[in-house]
Design a protein around this motif. Structure first.
Motif, PDB file in Angstrom:
ATOM      1  N   VAL A 137       0.857  -1.183   0.000  1.00 53.03           N
ATOM      2  CA  VAL A 137       0.000   0.000   0.000  1.00 53.03           C
ATOM      3  C   VAL A 137       0.897   1.238   0.000  1.00 53.03           C
ATOM      4  O   VAL A 137       1.676   1.455   0.929  1.00 53.03           O
ATOM      5  N   THR A 138       0.772   2.031  -1.042  1.00 58.35           N
ATOM      6  CA  THR A 138       1.672   3.169  -1.238  1.00 58.35           C
ATOM      7  C   THR A 138       1.665   4.126  -0.056  1.00 58.35           C
ATOM      8  O   THR A 138       2.724   4.565   0.425  1.00 58.35           O
ATOM      9  N   CYS A 139       0.475   4.471   0.437  1.00 60.14           N
ATOM     10  CA  CYS A 139       0.387   5.442   1.531  1.00 60.14           C
ATOM     11  C   CYS A 139       0.876   4.864   2.857  1.00 60.14           C
ATOM     12  O   CYS A 139       1.009   5.593   3.842  1.00 60.14           O
ATOM     13  N   ASN A 140       1.148   3.572   2.878  1.00 59.23           N
ATOM     14  CA  ASN A 140       1.687   2.924   4.072  1.00 59.23           C
ATOM     15  C   ASN A 140       3.185   2.669   3.910  1.00 59.23           C
ATOM     16  O   ASN A 140       3.731   1.723   4.463  1.00 59.23           O
ATOM     17  N   GLY A 141       3.832   3.505   3.111  1.00 54.73           N
ATOM     18  CA  GLY A 141       5.262   3.375   2.895  1.00 54.73           C
ATOM     19  C   GLY A 141       5.624   2.171   2.048  1.00 54.73           C
ATOM     20  O   GLY A 141       6.765   1.698   2.100  1.00 54.73           O
ATOM     21  N   GLY A 142       4.649   1.659   1.277  1.00 55.43           N
ATOM     22  CA  GLY A 142       4.907   0.502   0.438  1.00 55.43           C
ATOM     23  C   GLY A 142       4.885  -0.819   1.175  1.00 55.43           C
ATOM     24  O   GLY A 142       5.137  -1.868   0.584  1.00 55.43           O
ATOM     25  N   LYS A 143       4.551  -0.794   2.456  1.00 53.63           N
ATOM     26  CA  LYS A 143       4.489  -2.027   3.233  1.00 53.63           C
ATOM     27  C   LYS A 143       3.208  -2.793   2.910  1.00 53.63           C
ATOM     28  O   LYS A 143       2.191  -2.205   2.583  1.00 53.63           O
ATOM     29  N   LEU A 154      -3.302   9.642   1.363  1.00 57.42           N
ATOM     30  CA  LEU A 154      -4.404   9.813   2.309  1.00 57.42           C
ATOM     31  C   LEU A 154      -5.195  11.086   2.022  1.00 57.42           C
ATOM     32  O   LEU A 154      -6.214  11.340   2.662  1.00 57.42           O
ATOM     33  N   ASP A 155      -4.734  11.870   1.070  1.00 57.72           N
ATOM     34  CA  ASP A 155      -5.448  13.063   0.641  1.00 57.72           C
ATOM     35  C   ASP A 155      -6.486  12.645  -0.396  1.00 57.72           C
ATOM     36  O   ASP A 155      -6.143  12.276  -1.518  1.00 57.72           O
ATOM     37  N   HIS A 156      -7.761  12.693  -0.036  1.00 62.94           N
ATOM     38  CA  HIS A 156      -8.802  12.178  -0.926  1.00 62.94           C
ATOM     39  C   HIS A 156      -8.909  12.977  -2.219  1.00 62.94           C
ATOM     40  O   HIS A 156      -9.412  12.467  -3.227  1.00 62.94           O
ATOM     41  N   THR A 157      -8.421  14.216  -2.211  1.00 64.23           N
ATOM     42  CA  THR A 157      -8.495  15.016  -3.439  1.00 64.23           C
ATOM     43  C   THR A 157      -7.526  14.497  -4.502  1.00 64.23           C
ATOM     44  O   THR A 157      -7.648  14.859  -5.678  1.00 64.23           O
ATOM     45  N   LEU A 158      -6.580  13.659  -4.106  1.00 62.27           N
ATOM     46  CA  LEU A 158      -5.621  13.089  -5.046  1.00 62.27           C
ATOM     47  C   LEU A 158      -6.020  11.686  -5.500  1.00 62.27           C
ATOM     48  O   LEU A 158      -5.309  11.053  -6.281  1.00 62.27           O
ATOM     49  N   PHE A 159      -7.163  11.221  -5.021  1.00 63.17           N
ATOM     50  CA  PHE A 159      -7.590   9.856  -5.344  1.00 63.17           C
ATOM     51  C   PHE A 159      -7.976   9.737  -6.815  1.00 63.17           C
ATOM     52  O   PHE A 159      -8.710  10.560  -7.351  1.00 63.17           O
ATOM     53  N   LYS A 160      -7.482   8.687  -7.469  1.00 65.50           N
ATOM     54  CA  LYS A 160      -7.823   8.414  -8.858  1.00 65.50           C
ATOM     55  C   LYS A 160      -8.714   7.182  -8.915  1.00 65.50           C
ATOM     56  O   LYS A 160      -8.411   6.162  -8.290  1.00 65.50           O
TER      57      LYS A 160
END
Length: 278
Positions: A137-143, A154-160
């Motif tokens: 998971v990218t927002c989890n540091g790739g872990k 985690l910024d919902h405005t950047l969600f694709k």
């Protein structure tokens, strides 16, 4: 009520699905089940990834069993990339099924206690709690952690829309639905429930199903896919079930405005919805 405030705090909800449940399975049964229930706290996942909860009595593991009397000789197993699925025992007179998807970093076991609360008043309903595959998971540091799809920020405005893993997870859920249909359960007696990213997957699976399911319950969740028509001559609403949103006003990780935007888009496409905030 829902009083969510993000991944580092807790989400508590009490009786949040009563109106949708009444519409789907009948007022008497659901009212009895939900009036006295005090639901546990929930978060959106990043602070919960090491959490394990036990469900007393009702939960059982299905992943390694060959025949659940659901459809075929083999159930979806961990070899398919998805985790163990737990749920209630197949009830006598089984005529309805709820498939409940967890949020980021959780497992099906983490929500299995809802069956304990609801099944006594719904004795012919099967509750199933699948587990997402472990993936980076990218927002989890790739872990790696249990996740229905990758989350870049985690910024919902950047969600694709339709991030990696999303369509595959929705197809997996549709496979679970298909098994219920094969078992003789009417589509209008199959309900998909999802918390956070699990709700996004449940919604996509239902909207792109060839039969109208009983409903979709979105618990602090959001629309994660575009509402494309099924065919050139058709629309997304041809077989779309009612979609009911339940959201905490203090949720900072999945802001209530994001859920409202999704609801507006669904309604503009002709999908029947409801929205309750807490």
């Amino acid at each position: 009520m829902l009083v969510a405030s993000g991944g580092t705090r807790w989400l508590r909800f009490s009786r949040c699905i009563v109106l949708s449940a009444i519409a789907i399975f009948g007022a008497v049964a659901w009212s009895r089940a939900l009036v006295s229930v005090r639901w546990p706290y929930r978060s959106h996942g990043l602070a919960m990834r090491s959490r394990t909860r036990r469900s007393r009595g009702v939960a059982r593991t299905y992943s390694d069993e060959r025949d659940l009397s659901l459809s075929s000789s083999r159930h979806v197993s961990t070899a398919d990339g998805f985790g163990h699925m737990v749920g209630s025992a197949v009830p006598q007179g089984h005529d309805a099924t709820v498939i409940w998807l967890h949020g980021l970093g959780d497992t099906g076991q983490g929500w299995a206690d809802t069956a304990q609360a609801l099944q006594p008043a719904l004795p012919t309903t099967l509750f199933l709690y699948p587990t997402a595959p472990n993936q980076r998971v990218t927002c989890n540091g790739g872990k790696s952690m249990p996740s229905w799809f990758d989350i870049a920020s985690l910024d919902h405005t950047l969600f694709k829309p339709e991030p990696p893993g999303f369509v595959e997870s929705a197809s997996y859920v549709q496979g679970l639905v298909r098994k219920q249909l094969d078992a003789g359960i009417a589509p209008e007696r199959i309900v998909l429930v999802g918390f956070s990213q699990g709700g996004a997957v449940a919604l996509h699976a239902a909207l792109h199903c060839q039969l109208r399911l009983g409903g979709v319950l979105m618990l602090s969740s959001f629309l994660a896919s575009s509402l494309k028509p099924r065919s050139k001559s058709g629309t997304i609403v041809e077989c779309s079930p009612r979609v009911d949103f339940f959201h905490g006003e203090a949720d900072s990780l999945v802001p209530i405005s994001w859920a409202r935007e999704g609801r507006k888009e669904l309604e503009q496409a002709g999908v029947k919805t409801s929205f309750r905030s807490y």
